[in-house]
Structure formats: C-alpha cells, structure tokens
Design a protein around this motif. Structure first.
Motif, mmCIF file in Angstrom:
data_model
loop_
_atom_site.group_PDB
_atom_site.id
_atom_site.type_symbol
_atom_site.label_atom_id
_atom_site.label_comp_id
_atom_site.label_asym_id
_atom_site.label_seq_id
_atom_site.Cartn_x
_atom_site.Cartn_y
_atom_site.Cartn_z
ATOM 1 N N GLU A 162 22.593 -9.279 39.224
ATOM 2 C CA GLU A 162 21.484 -10.234 39.203
ATOM 3 C C GLU A 162 20.531 -9.981 40.369
ATOM 4 O O GLU A 162 19.306 -9.974 40.207
ATOM 5 C CB GLU A 162 22.020 -11.665 39.265
ATOM 6 C CG GLU A 162 20.944 -12.727 39.155
ATOM 7 C CD GLU A 162 21.503 -14.141 39.165
ATOM 8 O OE1 GLU A 162 20.699 -15.080 39.284
ATOM 9 O OE2 GLU A 162 22.744 -14.290 39.056
ATOM 10 N N ASN A 163 21.086 -9.731 41.554
ATOM 11 C CA ASN A 163 20.245 -9.461 42.728
ATOM 12 C C ASN A 163 19.544 -8.116 42.617
ATOM 13 O O ASN A 163 18.385 -7.962 43.039
ATOM 14 C CB ASN A 163 21.095 -9.485 44.006
ATOM 15 C CG ASN A 163 21.557 -10.882 44.371
ATOM 16 O OD1 ASN A 163 20.990 -11.869 43.918
ATOM 17 N ND2 ASN A 163 22.604 -10.971 45.173
ATOM 18 N N PHE A 171 17.297 -7.072 48.968
ATOM 19 C CA PHE A 171 18.001 -7.614 47.796
ATOM 20 C C PHE A 171 19.516 -7.401 47.808
ATOM 21 O O PHE A 171 20.229 -8.025 47.011
ATOM 22 C CB PHE A 171 17.429 -7.024 46.507
ATOM 23 C CG PHE A 171 17.689 -5.549 46.321
ATOM 24 C CD1 PHE A 171 18.879 -5.094 45.771
ATOM 25 C CD2 PHE A 171 16.733 -4.617 46.684
ATOM 26 C CE1 PHE A 171 19.111 -3.747 45.596
ATOM 27 C CE2 PHE A 171 16.956 -3.261 46.505
ATOM 28 C CZ PHE A 171 18.155 -2.822 45.964
ATOM 29 N N SER A 183 16.622 -8.394 40.177
ATOM 30 C CA SER A 183 15.535 -9.129 40.833
ATOM 31 C C SER A 183 14.845 -8.239 41.868
ATOM 32 O O SER A 183 13.607 -8.221 41.960
ATOM 33 C CB SER A 183 16.096 -10.384 41.503
ATOM 34 O OG SER A 183 15.093 -11.049 42.236
ATOM 35 N N GLN A 196 10.023 -12.315 31.827
ATOM 36 C CA GLN A 196 11.070 -12.256 30.810
ATOM 37 C C GLN A 196 10.749 -13.244 29.690
ATOM 38 O O GLN A 196 10.357 -14.388 29.942
ATOM 39 C CB GLN A 196 12.439 -12.573 31.407
ATOM 40 C CG GLN A 196 13.587 -12.345 30.428
ATOM 41 C CD GLN A 196 14.950 -12.434 31.090
ATOM 42 O OE1 GLN A 196 15.063 -12.604 32.304
ATOM 43 N NE2 GLN A 196 16.004 -12.326 30.295
ATOM 44 N N SER A 221 10.995 -6.770 41.675
ATOM 45 C CA SER A 221 10.090 -7.133 42.764
ATOM 46 C C SER A 221 9.457 -5.890 43.397
ATOM 47 O O SER A 221 8.244 -5.848 43.648
ATOM 48 C CB SER A 221 10.855 -7.928 43.831
ATOM 49 O OG SER A 221 10.021 -8.222 44.933
#
Length: 542
Positions: free
Chosen positions: A220-221, A378, A224, A240, A228
């Motif tokens: 998930e990180n 991240f 992301s 999304q 980014s």
C-alpha cells in the motif's frame, strides 16, 4: 518497410511469408500458454524449508504425506514461491529439487522453439536476408550482428575479473557452510546455489537482511509512493476509479490527467499479485494505443501493468523485497511511456520504439529505488509506520553492485544464446542445432554457473525469445548504457525533483514514442551523443 513486409515479392512468396507469420503467431501463443498452464507444484516439509520466514507458511496449502506422515507445504514455480526458497532455504537438496523441477517444465516448448527458429530463418531468406538476426537488427540501434557481438565481447571482458572474485567469495561461503554440515562440497556454484550464497555474501559484507528490509515496503505504501513520485516528476494526476469493467477484482483502474491544465491523458490498470492461470512474470502491455483521429480528436491510450509480487498473508500485508520494488518501478516506467506518448500514428505510440532502446526509459527509473531521499518518503515499517532508517538505506545502497559481475554475465549469456540461435545462415533442417545443449553449454561457458547432472531444459521457459525479443535480448544491456547516461547526466546533476528535468524527460523521451529514432531522442535529452561512462561506473567497473 516496403521490403521488410515483402511487398516486392511475387504473390506465391508473399503468400508463403503470410503463412509463416501466421504460424509463428500461433507458436508464440502456445509457448506462453504452456508456461502458464504448466505451473508445477512440489511439496516440502517445514524442516526441508528451514530458513524461510514464518510469513512464507501463513495461509499456504498443506497436506499430510501418506508415505512418511509428515505435513508438507505446497511450493509452486511462481516467483513469490520460487525465489524465496532459492534464496532462503538452508537445505541445498531442497533448493536443488525445486530448481530442477522448474527447469524441467514445458518440455513441449523445446519443439515449439525449434520450429520457430526454422520458420524465422525461412522468412528471412524469403525477404533476402542472410539470417533472422540480420533482418531484425537492420532497423535497431545496433544495426548489425557484428556490432552486438562486439558490445557483448567487450563488456564480457570487463566483467569476467569481477565475476571471478564474486564466484570465489561465494565458493568460500559454500565450503564453510557445507563443511559445517559434514557434507561433501562440490567446488562449484550450481544454479540453485547462486541466490542463496549471494544473499549470505550480502549479509556478511554489508549486514543487509532482506527479510527485515521488506518490512518497510508494504504494498500500500509502495503504490502510494510510486504514484506520488511519477505524478510529481511528470506533471500528472492519477485518480483511481471503478474497476468493474476489468478482468479480475484485483485489477485496479486509474484515470490520468495533466496536472497543469487538467486535460485527460489516458487510463492504466495495475494487476499485481499471482493467481491461478495468470501470466507468471512481470510485464506492461498497451491495451489501446493513442493516436490522432482523422477529425483531429485524440484516441486516448489504455495500458496495463501485470506482475506477480508477494501476496498478503493472514497476519501481514503484502511486503515487497527490494528487488520486487525495482521491478515495480521498471514496469511502471513502461506504463508511463505508453501513457505519456503523444504521436500522430498508433504504429509509433509509446513503447513502439527500437527494441534495443525500449528498456532504457524504464531502466532509468529503477535508479529511484536506490536513492535515500526517495526511499525515505514512502518506505515505512508496516507496524510502527517509522521511516526506513538512514543506516539501513546506506547498507542497501552499498550492496547494490554485489553480484554485478555474475548477474551481468548472465544477461550476456541470454543475449548471446538468442543471437547464436537466430544468426544461423543455413537452415536448421540441413544443419540441425541442439537448442537445449546450446543453452546449457553457453550458460556454463559464460556465467560459470553449473546446471548439475540431471537433464533439464530451462530454455523452455525463456519467454522473451518467443515474446518479441528474438534477436533482441541483448537490448537489455545495450539500453542500460543509455539509461545510466540519462540518469547520471541529468537527474543526478539537476535533482530528482527538478521540474524541468522531469518535464524534459516526459516531452523529449516519452512523448515521441517511436516517431523519432532512439539516438535522436537521446541527443535531444542529453544535448550530446550518449556514452558508456556512467553505465560502467554504475556497475562498479570504474
């Protein structure tokens, strides 16, 4: 192009060429489908899998062996099973059994490849070329077989001393490891030894624990973080959206907009985890190219990234190894090439560039995975949310080039095997070639890694050679030269977050797709012709 598609030929010859191309397409589909369908299963006890972390066993299918009564765990040949066992299992026999099992899959693909090699030769002869490789290379950056051979030979000579030292260091570890167990030690590194002893060497020299490091790369990180980074670098915005039109619930759909003027750019899909019947490697595909319609409006592109990254377990989220992170960045680079390309014709959209240039844009973006300032944005521990410690990143970066000699020789082996197979100037029907023997002999000769005594046919799962990279596998290393030059000459000097550099990359490298020659694209971005200085430094030669 007129000559290359056979328009100058008599109708009978054109018809024959058409049939050959049709058959090659069928063979390519069969080859890839066989790899997917023949995803074998082998069973090991927990003792045999000693060294694997606890999360490897969580949720894993198990059964009781009727012969010895032991509980056995299912291990497949999918990457999230195969690589951890080859890297972590202390039992050499376990690693050997799994590697041999993997190398004995899809035997029917050997015949398919043999037929494909013969048909490619026939097609090249019909079109007036000496060999299939001569046909393929004519419109690539390398241009000739001789240029590729020279490139591979010169790089091989530089790598061999480095590889010899790495091999000896690994052998020393193996002697101590196997000797401590009272085992007889073969004085060589086998295919099933390589990942295991490379990991031990990394731990010994740099104190890098890959299992600890993955705790900072929760999927998930990572997603992301990647979204980014690319949004900021390329001036884009990803949103999304509903994925109900997709092929599976795990596939995520995103819309892409330019961040400045809010104009729509395209769509992309991400399908990241393994499942039954799914493509077994990592790749990016253009589902619909972008182009300019006759009325002046634009057909927007749709692209997809498909991978087989580590799955979540009942107690942990999906945690990526650092090499999986690198794979993610690489494939996302291809994705952005397809999304950011702005061409008039669909034929030249996105990654439709020379095969020995196509990897450069995505390889260039792999460098972000080794930059502390990037990782610490991240990479956070999945339980505590603490950023990855600076000293851990330092160790990871310091260990980057460990194995560079052997790993790059492995790439040279793949490239030369492909080239030898397709530079035949006489028909394989007249002068038959043993493809399996050629593959095994070249692997030992070039990479110095042994495949053991059992008969194997690892070539049967060499998907690239039937997936568009025939006479083109050398391009992975060839394009590394360009990717290193782009990164170290511009981004490293001007700053990873420099907007102008990012926009130049988007507009000058990704934007033209294949509508400009790769060399012209590089000159536009670099302001000069590329050279290999940064590449050689990046792999520790200079």
């Amino acid at each position: 192009m007129y000559k290359r598609v056979g328009m100058q030929l008599e109708k009978s010859e054109r018809d024959k060429l058409k049939e050959i191309k049709k058959r090659l397409s069928e063979l390519s589909i069969d080859f890839q489908e066989n790899i997917i369908k023949d995803d074998g299963v082998i069973w090991f006890s927990k003792n045999e899998l000693e060294g694997l972390p606890d999360d490897f066993f969580e949720g894993r299918t198990q059964k009781e062996d009727k012969e010895d009564g032991q509980v056995k765990y299912e291990v497949t040949t999918k990457y999230p099973d195969l690589f951890p066992v080859l890297r972590m299992a202390k039992n050499g026999e376990t690693r050997r059994r799994l590697q041999v099992f993997e190398a004995q899959r899809c035997k029917e693909n050997v015949k398919i490849l043999e037929e494909a090699v013969e048909l490619r030769f026939e097609a090249a002869k019909i079109l007036g070329y000496k060999s299939h490789a001569d046909f393929v290379l004519e419109n690539k950056m390398a241009k000739t077989v001789a240029n590729v051979e020279k490139f591979e030979k010169e790089l091989r000579e530089l790598l061999e001393p480095i590889a010899a030292k790495e091999l000896e260091d690994m052998l020393e570890l193996k002697r101590k490891d196997e000797g401590a167990k009272g085992a007889n030690v073969d004085d060589c590194i086998y295919v099933w030894d390589f990942r295991y002893y490379l990991r031990l060497l990394k731990e010994k020299l740099y104190n890098v624990d890959e299992e600890k490091i993955k705790e900072y790369f929760a999927m998930e990180n990572v997603v992301s973080g990647i979204l980014s980074i690319y949004q900021e670098m390329l001036g884009l915005k990803f949103i999304q959206v509903d994925n109900s039109s997709g092929w599976h619930k795990d596939a995520q759909l995103f819309e892409v907009y330019n961040s400045e003027d809010k104009s729509f750019v395209g769509h992309f899909w991400m399908d990241m985890h393994p499942r039954e019947g799914k493509y077994t490697h990592a790749a990016c595909w253009s589902l619909r190219p972008g182009f300019e319609r006759a009325d002046g409006s634009r057909q927007y592109p749709v692209s997809a990234i498909v991978a087989n990254l580590s799955k979540p377990t009942p107690t942990r989220p999906s945690l990526l190894k650092h090499d999986e992170l690198v794979t993610f960045f690489h494939e996302f680079g291809h994705l952005m090439h397809n999304i950011c390309s702005q061409t008039k014709w669909s034929r030249f959209h996105g990654v439709e560039v020379e095969r020995d240039f196509v990897e450069a844009p995505s390889q260039m973006l792999e460098n972000w995975c080794w930059e502390p300032e990037v990782l610490q944005t991240f990479a956070k521990h999945y339980e505590t949310n603490e950023p990855i410690p600076a000293e851990v990143v330092t160790k990871l970066v310091n260990a980057k080039n460990l194995g560079a000699g052997l790993l790059n020789l492995r790439q040279i082996f793949f490239g030369l095997f492909d080239l030898q197979l397709h530079s035949l100037t006489s028909s394989p029907k007249v002068n038959p070639i043993d493809i399996v023997k050629l593959y095994n002999d070249l692997r030992l000769q070039i990479s110095n890694v042994h495949s053991g005594e059992e008969e194997t046919w690892q070539v049967a799962t060499f998907g690239h050679i039937m997936g568009g990279y025939d006479s083109g596998y050398y391009g992975y290393l060839w394009s590394e030269v360009f990717s290193a030059d782009m990164f170290y000459s511009r981004f490293k000097v001007e700053g990873l977050k420099n907007k102008k550099t990012g926009y130049d990359y988007k507009n000058l490298v990704l934007g033209p797709g294949g509508s400009k020659d790769g060399m012209d694209i590089l000159i536009d971005f670099l302001g000069r012709e590329p050279n290999n200085v940064s590449f050689l430094k990046s792999i520790g030669i200079y």
